[in-house]
Design a protein around this motif. Structure first.
Motif, PDB file in Angstrom:
ATOM      1  N   ILE A 254       0.868  -1.185   0.000  1.00  0.00           N
ATOM      2  CA  ILE A 254       0.000   0.000   0.000  1.00  0.00           C
ATOM      3  C   ILE A 254       0.904   1.234   0.000  1.00  0.00           C
ATOM      4  CG2 ILE A 254      -1.838   1.256   1.194  1.00  0.00           C
ATOM      5  CD1 ILE A 254      -2.659  -1.340   2.509  1.00  0.00           C
ATOM      6  N   PRO A 255       1.017   1.912  -1.132  1.00  0.00           N
ATOM      7  CA  PRO A 255       1.944   3.049  -1.211  1.00  0.00           C
ATOM      8  C   PRO A 255       1.431   4.277  -0.474  1.00  0.00           C
ATOM      9  CG  PRO A 255       0.708   2.854  -3.241  1.00  0.00           C
ATOM     10  CD  PRO A 255       0.331   1.661  -2.408  1.00  0.00           C
ATOM     11  N   SER A 256       2.355   5.119  -0.079  1.00  0.00           N
ATOM     12  CA  SER A 256       2.017   6.421   0.475  1.00  0.00           C
ATOM     13  C   SER A 256       1.395   7.284  -0.623  1.00  0.00           C
ATOM     14  CB  SER A 256       3.283   7.091   1.018  1.00  0.00           C
ATOM     15  OG  SER A 256       3.106   8.477   1.158  1.00  0.00           O
ATOM     16  N   LEU A 257       0.520   8.182  -0.236  1.00  0.00           N
ATOM     17  CA  LEU A 257      -0.082   9.093  -1.215  1.00  0.00           C
ATOM     18  C   LEU A 257       0.929  10.107  -1.733  1.00  0.00           C
ATOM     19  CD1 LEU A 257      -3.533   9.871   0.452  1.00  0.00           C
ATOM     20  CD2 LEU A 257      -2.993   8.122  -1.244  1.00  0.00           C
ATOM     21  N   LEU A 258       1.975  10.335  -0.950  1.00  0.00           N
ATOM     22  CA  LEU A 258       2.978  11.334  -1.321  1.00  0.00           C
ATOM     23  C   LEU A 258       4.231  10.723  -1.920  1.00  0.00           C
ATOM     24  CD1 LEU A 258       2.722  13.654   1.826  1.00  0.00           C
ATOM     25  CD2 LEU A 258       1.579  13.908  -0.385  1.00  0.00           C
ATOM     26  N   ASP A 259       4.455   9.432  -1.664  1.00  0.00           N
ATOM     27  CA  ASP A 259       5.659   8.766  -2.158  1.00  0.00           C
ATOM     28  C   ASP A 259       5.309   7.336  -2.561  1.00  0.00           C
ATOM     29  OD1 ASP A 259       8.133   7.822  -2.769  1.00  0.00           O
ATOM     30  OD2 ASP A 259       8.950   7.932  -0.740  1.00  0.00           O
ATOM     31  N   ALA A 260       5.206   7.113  -3.856  1.00  0.00           N
ATOM     32  CA  ALA A 260       4.786   5.800  -4.357  1.00  0.00           C
ATOM     33  C   ALA A 260       5.789   4.706  -4.022  1.00  0.00           C
ATOM     34  CB  ALA A 260       4.581   5.864  -5.871  1.00  0.00           C
ATOM     35  N   SER A 261       7.024   5.077  -3.723  1.00  0.00           N
ATOM     36  CA  SER A 261       8.037   4.070  -3.422  1.00  0.00           C
ATOM     37  C   SER A 261       7.979   3.595  -1.973  1.00  0.00           C
ATOM     38  CB  SER A 261       9.430   4.640  -3.712  1.00  0.00           C
ATOM     39  OG  SER A 261       9.716   5.733  -2.847  1.00  0.00           O
ATOM     40  N   THR A 262       7.177   4.252  -1.153  1.00  0.00           N
ATOM     41  CA  THR A 262       7.061   3.884   0.260  1.00  0.00           C
ATOM     42  C   THR A 262       5.870   2.956   0.471  1.00  0.00           C
ATOM     43  OG1 THR A 262       8.013   5.987   0.973  1.00  0.00           O
ATOM     44  CG2 THR A 262       6.741   4.769   2.599  1.00  0.00           C
ATOM     45  N   ASN A 263       6.134   1.782   1.008  1.00  0.00           N
ATOM     46  CA  ASN A 263       5.074   0.816   1.297  1.00  0.00           C
ATOM     47  C   ASN A 263       4.659   0.979   2.752  1.00  0.00           C
ATOM     48  OD1 ASN A 263       3.279  -1.292   1.298  1.00  0.00           O
ATOM     49  ND2 ASN A 263       4.845  -2.874   1.496  1.00  0.00           N
ATOM     50  N   LEU A 264       3.439   1.435   2.979  1.00  0.00           N
ATOM     51  CA  LEU A 264       2.943   1.652   4.334  1.00  0.00           C
ATOM     52  C   LEU A 264       2.457   0.367   4.987  1.00  0.00           C
ATOM     53  CD1 LEU A 264       0.909   4.977   3.824  1.00  0.00           C
ATOM     54  CD2 LEU A 264       3.271   4.701   4.589  1.00  0.00           C
ATOM     55  N   PHE A 265       2.182  -0.638   4.169  1.00  0.00           N
ATOM     56  CA  PHE A 265       1.717  -1.902   4.732  1.00  0.00           C
ATOM     57  C   PHE A 265       2.877  -2.628   5.405  1.00  0.00           C
ATOM     58  CE2 PHE A 265       0.956  -6.506   4.349  1.00  0.00           C
ATOM     59  CZ  PHE A 265      -0.194  -6.583   5.090  1.00  0.00           C
ATOM     60  N   ARG A 266       2.645  -3.119   6.611  1.00  0.00           N
ATOM     61  CA  ARG A 266       3.673  -3.855   7.348  1.00  0.00           C
ATOM     62  C   ARG A 266       3.337  -5.342   7.320  1.00  0.00           C
ATOM     63  NH1 ARG A 266       4.797  -1.678  13.134  1.00  0.00           N
ATOM     64  NH2 ARG A 266       6.592  -3.077  12.844  1.00  0.00           N
ATOM     65  N   ARG A 267       4.202  -6.115   6.752  1.00  0.00           N
ATOM     66  CA  ARG A 267       3.990  -7.560   6.731  1.00  0.00           C
ATOM     67  C   ARG A 267       4.150  -8.113   8.142  1.00  0.00           C
ATOM     68  NH1 ARG A 267       7.655  -9.055   1.369  1.00  0.00           N
ATOM     69  NH2 ARG A 267       6.394  -7.839  -0.119  1.00  0.00           N
ATOM     70  N   PRO A 268       3.325  -9.083   8.488  1.00  0.00           N
ATOM     71  CA  PRO A 268       3.440  -9.672   9.839  1.00  0.00           C
ATOM     72  C   PRO A 268       4.845 -10.207  10.111  1.00  0.00           C
ATOM     73  CG  PRO A 268       1.400 -10.340   8.800  1.00  0.00           C
ATOM     74  CD  PRO A 268       2.205  -9.655   7.742  1.00  0.00           C
ATOM     75  N   ILE A 269       5.435 -10.846   9.091  1.00  0.00           N
ATOM     76  CA  ILE A 269       6.816 -11.323   9.221  1.00  0.00           C
ATOM     77  C   ILE A 269       7.567 -11.029   7.924  1.00  0.00           C
ATOM     78  CG2 ILE A 269       6.199 -13.180  10.818  1.00  0.00           C
ATOM     79  CD1 ILE A 269       6.551 -15.131   8.414  1.00  0.00           C
ATOM     80  N   ASP A 270       8.862 -10.944   8.020  1.00  0.00           N
ATOM     81  CA  ASP A 270       9.726 -10.820   6.850  1.00  0.00           C
ATOM     82  C   ASP A 270      10.689 -11.991   6.860  1.00  0.00           C
ATOM     83  OD1 ASP A 270       8.829  -8.443   5.579  1.00  0.00           O
ATOM     84  OD2 ASP A 270       9.717  -7.282   7.210  1.00  0.00           O
ATOM     85  N   THR A 271      10.908 -12.563   5.685  1.00  0.00           N
ATOM     86  CA  THR A 271      11.808 -13.706   5.565  1.00  0.00           C
ATOM     87  C   THR A 271      13.018 -13.346   4.728  1.00  0.00           C
ATOM     88  OG1 THR A 271      10.565 -14.516   3.652  1.00  0.00           O
ATOM     89  CG2 THR A 271       9.935 -15.370   5.821  1.00  0.00           C
ATOM     90  N   HIS A 272      14.092 -14.086   4.937  1.00  0.00           N
ATOM     91  CA  HIS A 272      15.315 -13.875   4.175  1.00  0.00           C
ATOM     92  C   HIS A 272      15.078 -14.260   2.716  1.00  0.00           C
ATOM     93  CE1 HIS A 272      19.481 -14.277   2.811  1.00  0.00           C
ATOM     94  NE2 HIS A 272      19.807 -13.504   3.844  1.00  0.00           N
ATOM     95  N   ALA A 273      15.558 -13.452   1.806  1.00  0.00           N
ATOM     96  CA  ALA A 273      15.287 -13.665   0.383  1.00  0.00           C
ATOM     97  C   ALA A 273      15.838 -14.992  -0.110  1.00  0.00           C
ATOM     98  CB  ALA A 273      15.878 -12.522  -0.431  1.00  0.00           C
TER      99      ALA A 273
END
Length: 233
Positions: free
Chosen positions: A168-187
């Motif tokens: 979910i991008p910011s309205l002011l900055d399309a490169s910023t994702n406001l959505f926080r994933r519950p977890i992040d995994t190593h690529a």
């Protein structure tokens, strides 16, 4: 609407008046050209009638049947016709000149309008950004609780799990994702490197409430697998 946005809207509306005046001039010009076209059509019909009348009078003259009164009337009509034709032509030239002048103003008016509306749009986006972030924060909290349900009793569908990967991008900055994933995994290793959901006390509490049910479900499934294995043996 915030005070700053209200002030910006009022300033834009005030600065927009020359543009509205410009558009009104275009509308008046379009109406005048339409009226002129109607007058020219009516004039042409009348001109044809007068020409036919003059032709009839000329034929009568050749036959020796014309009267001074008739010739005088046709002469007046022809003179009036020429005068009206000249006036219509002059009016058409004046209107075309005005249209040319308005067309010359168009680039400057467009530039002014674009700048005013862009500034107003940015003001609205800045105001709405706060509300947008609050909404996304609420959505993040919901997905954290949903994740708590998934890892405890595991009844979340595959479609629902895909929501954890949304952006979910910011309205002011399309490169910023406001959505926080519950977890992040190593690529590469695919192991968990961050667990944002654990920072949400409500989600953690929900996971604790469901833990006993989840553990029971796991044990029941394990017993079922063992039973099927023995039966197959």
């Amino acid at each position: 609407m915030k005070t700053t946005t209200q002030k910006q809207l009022a300033a834009t509306q005030k600065a927009f008046k020359p543009i509205l005046t410009y558009l009104e001039q275009h509308q008046k010009l379009a109406a005048a050209l339409k009226a002129l076209a109607d007058k020219k059509a009516a004039f042409e019909t009348e001109r044809q009638a007068i020409i036919r009348q003059a032709g009839t009078l000329e034929a009568q003259s050749l036959l020796g049947d014309s009267t001074p009164e008739g010739e005088q009337a046709v002469a007046v009509n022809l003179s009036t016709l020429r005068e009206r034709q000249e006036r219509l032509q002059a009016a058409e030239e004046a209107l075309h000149q005005q249209r040319a002048e308005l067309q010359q103003q168009l680039p400057a008016q467009m530039e002014s309008m674009t700048a005013l509306l862009f500034e107003l749009s940015e003001t609205y986006r800045t105001e709405l950004e706060d509300e947008w972030r609050q909404t996304v924060a609420h959505l993040n909290a919901i997905t954290f609780r949903l994740y708590a349900v998934q890892i405890t009793i595991g009844t979340v569908t595959g479609y629902t799990r895909s929501l954890f990967e949304m952006e979910i991008p910011s309205l002011l900055d399309a490169s910023t994702n406001l959505f926080r994933r519950p977890i992040d995994t190593h690529a590469l290793r695919n192991d968990v490197v961050a667990e944002a959901w654990k920072a949400d006390s409500t989600a953690v509490q929900l996971a604790e409430q469901l833990k006993l049910l989840g553990d029971s479900k796991y044990k029941m499934e394990q017993l079922e697998r063992e039973t099927k294995w023995r039966a197959a043996s």
